[in-house]
Write a protein that holds these residues in place. Structure first.
Motif, PDB file in Angstrom:
ATOM      1  N   VAL A  73      -7.841  -6.223 -31.303  1.00  0.00           N
ATOM      2  CA  VAL A  73      -7.401  -7.439 -31.777  1.00  0.00           C
ATOM      3  C   VAL A  73      -6.400  -7.785 -30.647  1.00  0.00           C
ATOM      4  O   VAL A  73      -5.659  -7.107 -29.952  1.00  0.00           O
ATOM      5  CB  VAL A  73      -6.572  -7.167 -32.926  1.00  0.00           C
ATOM      6  CG1 VAL A  73      -6.033  -8.610 -33.551  1.00  0.00           C
ATOM      7  CG2 VAL A  73      -7.267  -6.410 -33.977  1.00  0.00           C
ATOM      8  N   VAL A  74      -6.835  -9.165 -30.461  1.00  0.00           N
ATOM      9  CA  VAL A  74      -5.824  -9.886 -29.223  1.00  0.00           C
ATOM     10  C   VAL A  74      -5.231 -11.179 -29.931  1.00  0.00           C
ATOM     11  O   VAL A  74      -5.836 -11.700 -30.608  1.00  0.00           O
ATOM     12  CB  VAL A  74      -6.722 -10.319 -27.932  1.00  0.00           C
ATOM     13  CG1 VAL A  74      -7.180  -9.044 -27.360  1.00  0.00           C
ATOM     14  CG2 VAL A  74      -8.218 -11.086 -28.579  1.00  0.00           C
ATOM     15  N   THR A  88     -17.996  -2.482 -32.100  1.00  0.00           N
ATOM     16  CA  THR A  88     -16.527  -2.858 -31.835  1.00  0.00           C
ATOM     17  C   THR A  88     -16.284  -4.395 -31.931  1.00  0.00           C
ATOM     18  O   THR A  88     -16.993  -5.142 -31.294  1.00  0.00           O
ATOM     19  CB  THR A  88     -16.009  -2.493 -30.075  1.00  0.00           C
ATOM     20  OG1 THR A  88     -16.678  -1.077 -30.164  1.00  0.00           O
ATOM     21  CG2 THR A  88     -14.814  -2.719 -30.154  1.00  0.00           C
ATOM     22  N   GLY A  89     -15.448  -4.561 -32.978  1.00  0.00           N
ATOM     23  CA  GLY A  89     -15.276  -6.079 -33.150  1.00  0.00           C
ATOM     24  C   GLY A  89     -14.051  -6.519 -32.352  1.00  0.00           C
ATOM     25  O   GLY A  89     -12.963  -5.902 -31.991  1.00  0.00           O
ATOM     26  N   PHE A  90     -14.088  -7.759 -31.644  1.00  0.00           N
ATOM     27  CA  PHE A  90     -13.552  -8.068 -30.662  1.00  0.00           C
ATOM     28  C   PHE A  90     -12.632  -9.178 -31.548  1.00  0.00           C
ATOM     29  O   PHE A  90     -13.392 -10.589 -31.616  1.00  0.00           O
ATOM     30  CB  PHE A  90     -13.805  -8.578 -29.457  1.00  0.00           C
ATOM     31  CG  PHE A  90     -12.905  -8.967 -28.242  1.00  0.00           C
ATOM     32  CD1 PHE A  90     -11.794  -8.307 -28.239  1.00  0.00           C
ATOM     33  CD2 PHE A  90     -13.244  -9.670 -27.328  1.00  0.00           C
ATOM     34  CE1 PHE A  90     -10.810  -8.691 -27.107  1.00  0.00           C
ATOM     35  CE2 PHE A  90     -12.669 -10.016 -26.073  1.00  0.00           C
ATOM     36  CZ  PHE A  90     -11.381  -9.667 -26.088  1.00  0.00           C
ATOM     37  N   LEU A  91     -11.439  -9.234 -32.045  1.00  0.00           N
ATOM     38  CA  LEU A  91     -10.912 -10.210 -33.087  1.00  0.00           C
ATOM     39  C   LEU A  91      -9.586 -11.050 -32.547  1.00  0.00           C
ATOM     40  O   LEU A  91      -8.836 -10.374 -31.797  1.00  0.00           O
ATOM     41  CB  LEU A  91     -10.482  -9.170 -34.150  1.00  0.00           C
ATOM     42  CG  LEU A  91     -10.383  -9.819 -35.474  1.00  0.00           C
ATOM     43  CD1 LEU A  91     -11.688 -10.504 -35.890  1.00  0.00           C
ATOM     44  CD2 LEU A  91     -10.082  -8.840 -36.505  1.00  0.00           C
ATOM     45  N   ILE A 120      -3.257  -6.612 -29.269  1.00  0.00           N
ATOM     46  CA  ILE A 120      -2.252  -6.366 -30.382  1.00  0.00           C
ATOM     47  C   ILE A 120      -2.804  -5.115 -30.876  1.00  0.00           C
ATOM     48  O   ILE A 120      -1.758  -4.436 -31.311  1.00  0.00           O
ATOM     49  CB  ILE A 120      -2.761  -7.339 -31.479  1.00  0.00           C
ATOM     50  CG1 ILE A 120      -2.223  -8.809 -30.773  1.00  0.00           C
ATOM     51  CG2 ILE A 120      -2.011  -7.215 -32.474  1.00  0.00           C
ATOM     52  CD1 ILE A 120      -0.758  -9.159 -30.438  1.00  0.00           C
ATOM     53  N   ALA A 121      -3.988  -4.785 -31.200  1.00  0.00           N
ATOM     54  CA  ALA A 121      -4.267  -3.308 -31.680  1.00  0.00           C
ATOM     55  C   ALA A 121      -5.637  -2.787 -31.089  1.00  0.00           C
ATOM     56  O   ALA A 121      -6.552  -3.875 -30.820  1.00  0.00           O
ATOM     57  CB  ALA A 121      -4.559  -3.633 -33.046  1.00  0.00           C
ATOM     58  N   ASP A 122      -5.808  -1.602 -31.041  1.00  0.00           N
ATOM     59  CA  ASP A 122      -7.159  -0.953 -30.648  1.00  0.00           C
ATOM     60  C   ASP A 122      -7.083   0.188 -31.610  1.00  0.00           C
ATOM     61  O   ASP A 122      -6.692   1.182 -31.405  1.00  0.00           O
ATOM     62  CB  ASP A 122      -7.016  -0.571 -29.102  1.00  0.00           C
ATOM     63  CG  ASP A 122      -8.171   0.100 -28.512  1.00  0.00           C
ATOM     64  OD1 ASP A 122      -9.095   0.298 -29.350  1.00  0.00           O
ATOM     65  OD2 ASP A 122      -8.311   0.284 -27.435  1.00  0.00           O
ATOM     66  N   GLY A 169      -8.559 -19.393 -29.212  1.00  0.00           N
ATOM     67  CA  GLY A 169      -7.946 -19.409 -28.144  1.00  0.00           C
ATOM     68  C   GLY A 169      -7.214 -18.361 -27.549  1.00  0.00           C
ATOM     69  O   GLY A 169      -6.126 -18.289 -26.897  1.00  0.00           O
ATOM     70  N   ALA A 170      -7.269 -17.125 -28.188  1.00  0.00           N
ATOM     71  CA  ALA A 170      -6.617 -15.934 -27.768  1.00  0.00           C
ATOM     72  C   ALA A 170      -7.203 -15.076 -26.566  1.00  0.00           C
ATOM     73  O   ALA A 170      -6.532 -14.349 -26.016  1.00  0.00           O
ATOM     74  CB  ALA A 170      -6.807 -14.816 -29.094  1.00  0.00           C
ATOM     75  N   GLY A 171      -8.129 -15.738 -25.837  1.00  0.00           N
ATOM     76  CA  GLY A 171      -8.814 -15.147 -24.846  1.00  0.00           C
ATOM     77  C   GLY A 171      -9.843 -14.472 -24.840  1.00  0.00           C
ATOM     78  O   GLY A 171     -10.340 -13.741 -23.961  1.00  0.00           O
ATOM     79  N   LYS A 172     -10.655 -14.344 -26.176  1.00  0.00           N
ATOM     80  CA  LYS A 172     -11.858 -13.475 -26.261  1.00  0.00           C
ATOM     81  C   LYS A 172     -12.713 -13.904 -25.329  1.00  0.00           C
ATOM     82  O   LYS A 172     -13.478 -13.310 -24.710  1.00  0.00           O
ATOM     83  CB  LYS A 172     -12.133 -13.726 -27.740  1.00  0.00           C
ATOM     84  CG  LYS A 172     -11.149 -13.009 -28.681  1.00  0.00           C
ATOM     85  CD  LYS A 172     -11.934 -13.219 -29.960  1.00  0.00           C
ATOM     86  CE  LYS A 172     -12.359 -14.569 -30.420  1.00  0.00           C
ATOM     87  NZ  LYS A 172     -11.168 -15.397 -30.879  1.00  0.00           N
TER      88      LYS A 172
END
Lengths: 293, 251
Positions: A203-204, A34-37, A210-212, A41-44
């Motif tokens: 995606v955050v 699972t990519g956490f994209l 934003i997207a899962d 600074g997006a909070g990852k």
């Protein structure tokens, strides 16, 4: 079955007026990468730190194997994490660094040598970690994450600082770890890099989800490019046969709502010469930029 | 818990700086025992009433800085090198991490402190004897307490350093606090009004703890066991505070 999963629900983190993570909810499942994209600074990283129990959420919760990390009996066998490759004592040898971690979870001594071998640091294991290049520190960080042979892996920007050979190596490693049935969450701010390794995408941007989705769905098909000297005639044929859109320009057509396979069959049936028949995908980078704007 | 202690033990001895610090503690003890010994002898020559034959433990005031450093560094180095995140993902129970560090810190400083105490006593005696000054007989009642006590005192001061390190997180900050509270404040005691000086001597961790090693029986100051109890209380309160903060704070 809560084992092997990372579950994040309603997770938020606020620093004063700044909302670093804003009501995130998602699951990370075993067996796939699972990519956490998200942009920088997006909070990852903050999200990963909350999953690992390092930072306390302002609200919501994060669970691994259905529990908080502190409540798991053997933390290193449950979760392996690479957060900051620079996190080594500069005057401690790579082997000692791993040994200190291994004894904390009663791991077998030879496990240290196994992971050193796995990440290719055996030859330099006696050297101080402070003398390592960023790429070598990344490998040492990965060795630490893999030490407990964990069923869940959380890797924050693992390709940072790696040379091309290292990047190819880590892609293979990450995919193999997932194929073994582990849960693998890999963060990145690089869409293209993530697309190569990941199966699923979270995606955050600005702390929000934003997207899962899957990588395939994320890069939506965007018509089929057809080049033919008989563009006008063929366009009429395609519309009659059910294409929802053709967009002739010179000898080019961009066909919507019809598979490249069907278009090829129609061209053969109509005796139309084709120079090119290419399914188009929206560029991943474009889709990413569009979503996270 | 045993595994966490073994991990902290391995961390402690796998960097060279621990060995340097341990050597420094013993060396400081010997050096200051030498300096204070000759100073006392010179003073004694002028005024025979100025110094008695009891062992002089003022060197420990300086030694405590290095001991405090040994303790505080167990936390501050992990914040400096960012390894705290790694420590807390491998041992996520923070109370366990703090306890393991405290056990290792106490054990190491107890051993090093005991050796240093003996070095201080015997260097001091050697200097005084060489200057033809009287020394308290080793068979004197209370001498056992004086010989065994420095280890306990320095181990408690090590724990106080550890707690300060956990609270402050920066090596420089924690070291400055150790030096100011441990050395500057008591060193200037003669400048304060008497009531304040007595308060400081009775209730600061180092000066109260040094009462354990005294043979003077000064009625104005706490007795040996009351004194070390004050140091114990400091260590306990600071460790509990450190736990309360460390448990909740983002690592």
């Amino acid at each position: 079955m809560l084992g092997r999963m990372i579950e994040v629900s309603g997770l938020s983190k606020r620093y004063g007026d700044v909302i670093a993570v804003d009501d995130l909810t998602f699951d990370v499942k075993p067996g796939v990468v699972t990519g956490f994209l998200g942009p920088n600074g997006a909070g990852k990283t903050t999200t990963m730190r909350m999953v690992l129990g390092l930072d306390a959420p302002t609200s919501g919760q994060a669970r691994v194997h259905g529990a908080r990390l502190a409540d798991l009996p053997e933390p290193m066998r449950a979760v392996g994490a690479l957060l900051d490759a620079g996190a080594v004592h500069p005057r401690r040898s790579a082997r000692d660094h791993l040994r200190c971690l291994a004894v904390s979870n009663r791991l077998a001594r030879q496990r240290v040598d196994e992971v050193l071998d796995l990440v290719g640091l055996t030859a330099v294991a006696h050297r101080h970690a402070g003398a390592f290049s960023l790429g070598m520190k990344q490998r040492l960080g990965l060795a630490a994450a893999l030490l407990g042979d964990p069923s869940v892996l959380i890797l924050d920007e693992p390709v940072n600082g790696l040379d091309p050979e290292g990047i190819v190596w880590i892609r293979g490693l990450v995919r193999r770890l997932a194929a073994e049935g582990r849960t693998v969450l890999v963060s990145s701010h690089l869409m293209a890099e993530t697309a190569v390794t990941a199966d699923r995408l979270i995606v955050v941007a600005r702390g929000r989800l934003i997207a899962d989705t899957t990588v395939e769905a994320f890069a939506r098909p965007d018509g089929v490019l057809v080049r033919t000297p008989e563009a006008r005639r063929f366009a009429r044929v395609l519309v009659t046969e059910g294409a929802s859109g053709v967009d002739p320009a010179g000898d080019e057509l961009v066909v919507q709502g019809m598979s490249e396979r069907r278009i090829g069959e129609l061209a053969a049936a109509e005796g139309v010469v084709l120079y090119e028949l290419t399914p188009r995908r929206a560029s991943l980078e474009e889709a990413f930029m569009e979503l996270t704007r | 818990m045993i595994d966490a202690i073994r991990s902290e033990w391995a961390k402690t001895w796998s960097t060279r700086s621990t060995w340097f610090t341990v050597a420094l503690i013993v060396a400081l003890g010997g050096l200051f025992a030498l300096l204070f010994g000759f100073a006392a002898a010179a003073e004694h020559a002028r005024d025979p009433a100025a110094f008695g034959p009891e062992p002089d433990f003022r060197p420990l005031i300086f030694v405590q800085v290095a001991v405090g450093y040994l303790g505080l560094r167990m936390f501050t180095i992990e914040h400096l090198t960012q390894t705290m995140a790694l420590t807390l993902t491998t041992v996520p129970r923070r109370g366990r991490v703090l306890a393991a560090k405290a056990v290792v810190c106490f054990g190491v400083t107890l051993a090093v402190g005991t050796v240093t105490g003996l070095v201080v006593v015997f260097v001091n005696r050697a200097v005084l004897t060489s200057q033809n000054m009287p020394v308290t007989a080793l068979t004197d009642p209370g001498m056992l307490r004086v010989l065994a006590g420095p280890g306990l005192l320095l181990a408690l001061l090590g724990l106080i350093g550890l707690a300060v390190g956990a609270l402050v997180r920066s090596t420089a900050g924690a070291l400055i606090i150790t030096i100011v509270i441990g050395v500057f404040v008591p060193a200037m005691a003669s400048l304060y009004p008497e009531w304040l000086a007595r308060l400081i001597l009775s209730y600061l961790p180092i000066t109260a703890g040094l009462r354990l090693l005294s043979l003077d029986g000064d009625p104005d100051l706490p007795g040996p066991w009351a004194g070390i109890a004050v140091t114990c209380a400091w260590a306990a309160v600071l460790l509990v505070t450190a736990y309360a903060v460390f448990r909740r704070r983002d690592a």
